[in-house]
Design a protein around this motif. Structure first.
Motif, PDB file in Angstrom:
ATOM      1  N   PRO A 139     -17.237 -11.866 -29.854  1.00 17.87           N
ATOM      2  CA  PRO A 139     -17.692 -11.639 -31.235  1.00 17.87           C
ATOM      3  C   PRO A 139     -18.371 -10.292 -31.432  1.00 17.87           C
ATOM      4  O   PRO A 139     -18.443  -9.805 -32.571  1.00 17.87           O
ATOM      5  N   ASN A 140     -18.858  -9.661 -30.353  1.00 20.50           N
ATOM      6  CA  ASN A 140     -19.487  -8.344 -30.474  1.00 20.50           C
ATOM      7  C   ASN A 140     -18.508  -7.265 -30.912  1.00 20.50           C
ATOM      8  O   ASN A 140     -18.928  -6.177 -31.331  1.00 20.50           O
ATOM      9  N   LEU A 141     -17.205  -7.534 -30.805  1.00 17.60           N
ATOM     10  CA  LEU A 141     -16.207  -6.553 -31.215  1.00 17.60           C
ATOM     11  C   LEU A 141     -15.841  -6.677 -32.693  1.00 17.60           C
ATOM     12  O   LEU A 141     -14.990  -5.927 -33.179  1.00 17.60           O
ATOM     13  N   LEU A 142     -16.469  -7.605 -33.405  1.00 20.73           N
ATOM     14  CA  LEU A 142     -16.194  -7.779 -34.829  1.00 20.73           C
ATOM     15  C   LEU A 142     -17.195  -6.966 -35.657  1.00 20.73           C
ATOM     16  O   LEU A 142     -18.375  -6.884 -35.316  1.00 20.73           O
ATOM     17  N   VAL A 143     -16.711  -6.365 -36.721  1.00 21.31           N
ATOM     18  CA  VAL A 143     -17.565  -5.543 -37.581  1.00 21.31           C
ATOM     19  C   VAL A 143     -18.614  -6.431 -38.248  1.00 21.31           C
ATOM     20  O   VAL A 143     -18.269  -7.430 -38.882  1.00 21.31           O
ATOM     21  N   ARG A 232      -7.133 -16.702 -35.590  1.00 18.21           N
ATOM     22  CA  ARG A 232      -6.974 -16.464 -34.158  1.00 18.21           C
ATOM     23  C   ARG A 232      -5.996 -15.325 -33.894  1.00 18.21           C
ATOM     24  O   ARG A 232      -5.937 -14.808 -32.771  1.00 18.21           O
ATOM     25  N   TYR A 233      -5.222 -14.943 -34.917  1.00 14.90           N
ATOM     26  CA  TYR A 233      -4.136 -13.988 -34.711  1.00 14.90           C
ATOM     27  C   TYR A 233      -4.259 -12.787 -35.648  1.00 14.90           C
ATOM     28  O   TYR A 233      -4.608 -12.927 -36.822  1.00 14.90           O
ATOM     29  N   ASP A 234      -3.936 -11.618 -35.136  1.00 14.87           N
ATOM     30  CA  ASP A 234      -3.673 -10.428 -35.945  1.00 14.87           C
ATOM     31  C   ASP A 234      -4.783 -10.101 -36.934  1.00 14.87           C
ATOM     32  O   ASP A 234      -4.537  -9.890 -38.128  1.00 14.87           O
ATOM     33  N   LEU A 235      -6.030 -10.052 -36.464  1.00 14.39           N
ATOM     34  CA  LEU A 235      -7.108  -9.622 -37.335  1.00 14.39           C
ATOM     35  C   LEU A 235      -6.957  -8.128 -37.635  1.00 14.39           C
ATOM     36  O   LEU A 235      -6.481  -7.363 -36.800  1.00 14.39           O
ATOM     37  N   PRO A 236      -7.377  -7.684 -38.821  1.00 15.08           N
ATOM     38  CA  PRO A 236      -7.376  -6.251 -39.092  1.00 15.08           C
ATOM     39  C   PRO A 236      -8.241  -5.514 -38.072  1.00 15.08           C
ATOM     40  O   PRO A 236      -9.230  -6.067 -37.579  1.00 15.08           O
ATOM     41  N   THR A 237      -7.847  -4.278 -37.779  1.00 16.31           N
ATOM     42  CA  THR A 237      -8.534  -3.502 -36.751  1.00 16.31           C
ATOM     43  C   THR A 237      -8.761  -2.079 -37.247  1.00 16.31           C
ATOM     44  O   THR A 237      -7.900  -1.505 -37.915  1.00 16.31           O
ATOM     45  N   ILE A 238      -9.924  -1.523 -36.914  1.00 13.91           N
ATOM     46  CA  ILE A 238     -10.178  -0.106 -37.151  1.00 13.91           C
ATOM     47  C   ILE A 238     -10.672   0.509 -35.853  1.00 13.91           C
ATOM     48  O   ILE A 238     -11.200  -0.191 -34.980  1.00 13.91           O
ATOM     49  N   GLY A 239     -10.490   1.823 -35.733  1.00  7.24           N
ATOM     50  CA  GLY A 239     -10.923   2.529 -34.536  1.00  7.24           C
ATOM     51  C   GLY A 239     -10.944   4.019 -34.803  1.00  7.24           C
ATOM     52  O   GLY A 239     -10.844   4.469 -35.955  1.00  7.24           O
ATOM     53  N   PRO A 240     -11.073   4.838 -33.747  1.00 11.63           N
ATOM     54  CA  PRO A 240     -11.132   6.291 -33.926  1.00 11.63           C
ATOM     55  C   PRO A 240      -9.943   6.856 -34.701  1.00 11.63           C
ATOM     56  O   PRO A 240     -10.104   7.792 -35.501  1.00 11.63           O
ATOM     57  N   ARG A 241      -8.746   6.321 -34.488  1.00 12.21           N
ATOM     58  CA  ARG A 241      -7.577   6.837 -35.220  1.00 12.21           C
ATOM     59  C   ARG A 241      -7.690   6.540 -36.708  1.00 12.21           C
ATOM     60  O   ARG A 241      -7.219   7.331 -37.540  1.00 12.21           O
ATOM     61  N   ALA A 255     -13.922   0.071 -46.067  1.00 12.23           N
ATOM     62  CA  ALA A 255     -14.657  -1.190 -46.194  1.00 12.23           C
ATOM     63  C   ALA A 255     -13.792  -2.290 -45.610  1.00 12.23           C
ATOM     64  O   ALA A 255     -12.606  -2.390 -45.936  1.00 12.23           O
ATOM     65  N   VAL A 256     -14.388  -3.098 -44.732  1.00 14.27           N
ATOM     66  CA  VAL A 256     -13.618  -4.128 -44.041  1.00 14.27           C
ATOM     67  C   VAL A 256     -14.340  -5.464 -44.157  1.00 14.27           C
ATOM     68  O   VAL A 256     -15.546  -5.524 -44.394  1.00 14.27           O
ATOM     69  N   ALA A 257     -13.582  -6.532 -43.975  1.00 11.11           N
ATOM     70  CA  ALA A 257     -14.155  -7.879 -44.015  1.00 11.11           C
ATOM     71  C   ALA A 257     -15.067  -8.073 -42.812  1.00 11.11           C
ATOM     72  O   ALA A 257     -14.617  -8.068 -41.666  1.00 11.11           O
ATOM     73  N   ALA A 258     -16.353  -8.244 -43.062  1.00 12.61           N
ATOM     74  CA  ALA A 258     -17.329  -8.418 -41.987  1.00 12.61           C
ATOM     75  C   ALA A 258     -17.059  -9.707 -41.226  1.00 12.61           C
ATOM     76  O   ALA A 258     -16.772 -10.748 -41.815  1.00 12.61           O
ATOM     77  N   GLY A 259     -17.156  -9.630 -39.898  1.00 11.49           N
ATOM     78  CA  GLY A 259     -16.931 -10.794 -39.048  1.00 11.49           C
ATOM     79  C   GLY A 259     -15.480 -11.177 -38.887  1.00 11.49           C
ATOM     80  O   GLY A 259     -15.160 -12.098 -38.131  1.00 11.49           O
ATOM     81  N   LEU A 260     -14.584 -10.445 -39.567  1.00 11.81           N
ATOM     82  CA  LEU A 260     -13.159 -10.769 -39.537  1.00 11.81           C
ATOM     83  C   LEU A 260     -12.308  -9.543 -39.244  1.00 11.81           C
ATOM     84  O   LEU A 260     -11.093  -9.575 -39.425  1.00 11.81           O
ATOM     85  N   LEU A 262     -11.713  -6.329 -36.327  1.00 11.82           N
ATOM     86  CA  LEU A 262     -11.994  -5.823 -34.988  1.00 11.82           C
ATOM     87  C   LEU A 262     -12.362  -4.346 -35.041  1.00 11.82           C
ATOM     88  O   LEU A 262     -11.763  -3.570 -35.791  1.00 11.82           O
ATOM     89  N   LEU A 263     -13.339  -3.957 -34.227  1.00  9.86           N
ATOM     90  CA  LEU A 263     -13.759  -2.569 -34.120  1.00  9.86           C
ATOM     91  C   LEU A 263     -13.432  -2.083 -32.717  1.00  9.86           C
ATOM     92  O   LEU A 263     -14.118  -2.415 -31.741  1.00  9.86           O
ATOM     93  N   ALA A 264     -12.378  -1.303 -32.599  1.00  7.19           N
ATOM     94  CA  ALA A 264     -11.966  -0.768 -31.308  1.00  7.19           C
ATOM     95  C   ALA A 264     -12.859   0.413 -30.943  1.00  7.19           C
ATOM     96  O   ALA A 264     -13.073   1.303 -31.771  1.00  7.19           O
TER      97      ALA A 264
END
Length: 285
Positions: A139-143, A232-241, A255-260, A262-264
């Motif tokens: 869960p620490n990887l979730l925004v 469980r599948y295919d959550l939105p993801t953001i990262g350096p790119r 702006a992203v859905a908090a807790g839903l 992923l922050l790479a």
């Protein structure tokens, strides 16, 4: 789960696709006292970090081999993680185990990405595995909710965020993209098969072609899961790119859905956003 219980728990299987997320999730699992076993997709998963973990290589479509290896490793909990371009059925080299599941696999392919992942997950569940998501093990990887960066959305951009979330809710029944760009109240681009990086590159081209006239530093990328999606599948993801794409597209932030979402590579992503002067914020979807 206590430390002793975690040590005695069976390993967690990760079907590992591309990008850094499979390894970030594996590190979180280790930090929580569990053992990850990565089942790396050939030609897709990055081989360099793989040596740090117990792992096996599996071919895309080699379901029979994957099931045999998962059972041999004693994995009960299983998750899909990483970037994967939707394959064509003709690209899958099936083994005997896949052939037996072909009617279910064909049904899974006849729909959007969420439908496909849920369908494949159900095949594994029929074989006795328990499908889990990132929130269950990392869960620490979730925004989180709120502001992650020094830059913040102003009132105009806050209105764009509200509109973007409404657009994503309206798109949900069609199982298409998880992202939209809104500038000064105008919906200028929706995510499609090219993904978020392609979406931001398209916005940058529209600026270059002067199809978008708004000044740089206005507008927002909004990302959220589809309403009713199996989380469980295919959550939105953001990262350096994503940050690079935001800057090139001249947007104020994301702006992203908090807790839903992923922050790479969280530290590098936030640092890159601060350097670029764009915001990252977690909102209620």
């Amino acid at each position: 789960m206590g430390a002793q219980a975690a040590e005695n728990a069976p390993p967690i299987g990760l079907i590992a696709a591309g990008g850094v997320l499979p390894f970030a999730v594996a590190d979180e699992i280790v930090a929580r006292g569990r053992t990850p076993v990565l089942f790396a997709l050939k030609g897709i998963c990055d081989p360099k970090p793989l040596s740090r973990f117990r792992h096996h290589w599996i071919g895309l479509g080699q379901l029979g081999n994957a099931l045999k290896l998962l059972k041999a490793e004693g994995c009960h909990d299983l998750m899909f993680i990483g970037n994967l371009v939707r394959p064509a059925v003709s690209e899958i080299r099936i083994d005997w185990g896949t052939l037996k599941e072909l009617p279910y696999l064909w049904s899974a392919f006849r729909g959007g990405d969420d439908h496909l992942l849920v369908g494949v997950g159900r095949i594994f569940e029929r074989h006795g595995f328990h499908m889990i998501g990132v929130k269950d093990v990392a869960p620490n990887l979730l925004v989180p909710m709120g502001q992650l960066t020094r830059s913040r959305p102003n009132d105009l951009v806050s209105g764009d965020i509200v509109k973007g979330l409404a657009v994503l809710r309206a798109m949900a029944p069609f199982d298409v993209g998880q992202a939209v760009v809104v500038i000064d109240g105008h919906v200028v681009a929706l995510e499609d098969i090219e993904g978020t990086d392609g979406l931001l590159a398209r916005v940058a081209r529209l600026r270059t072609d002067r199809r978008i006239r708004a000044a740089a530093g206005r507008g927002v990328l909004v990302k959220a899961p589809k309403a009713g999606q199996d989380l469980r599948y295919d959550l939105p993801t953001i990262g350096p790119r994503t940050v690079e794409g935001l800057a090139a597209a001249g947007l104020a932030g994301v702006a992203v859905a908090a807790g839903l979402t992923l922050l790479a590579d969280p530290q590098e992503t936030v640092s890159a956003a601060d350097r670029a002067g764009v915001f990252i914020t977690g909102v209620t979807a």
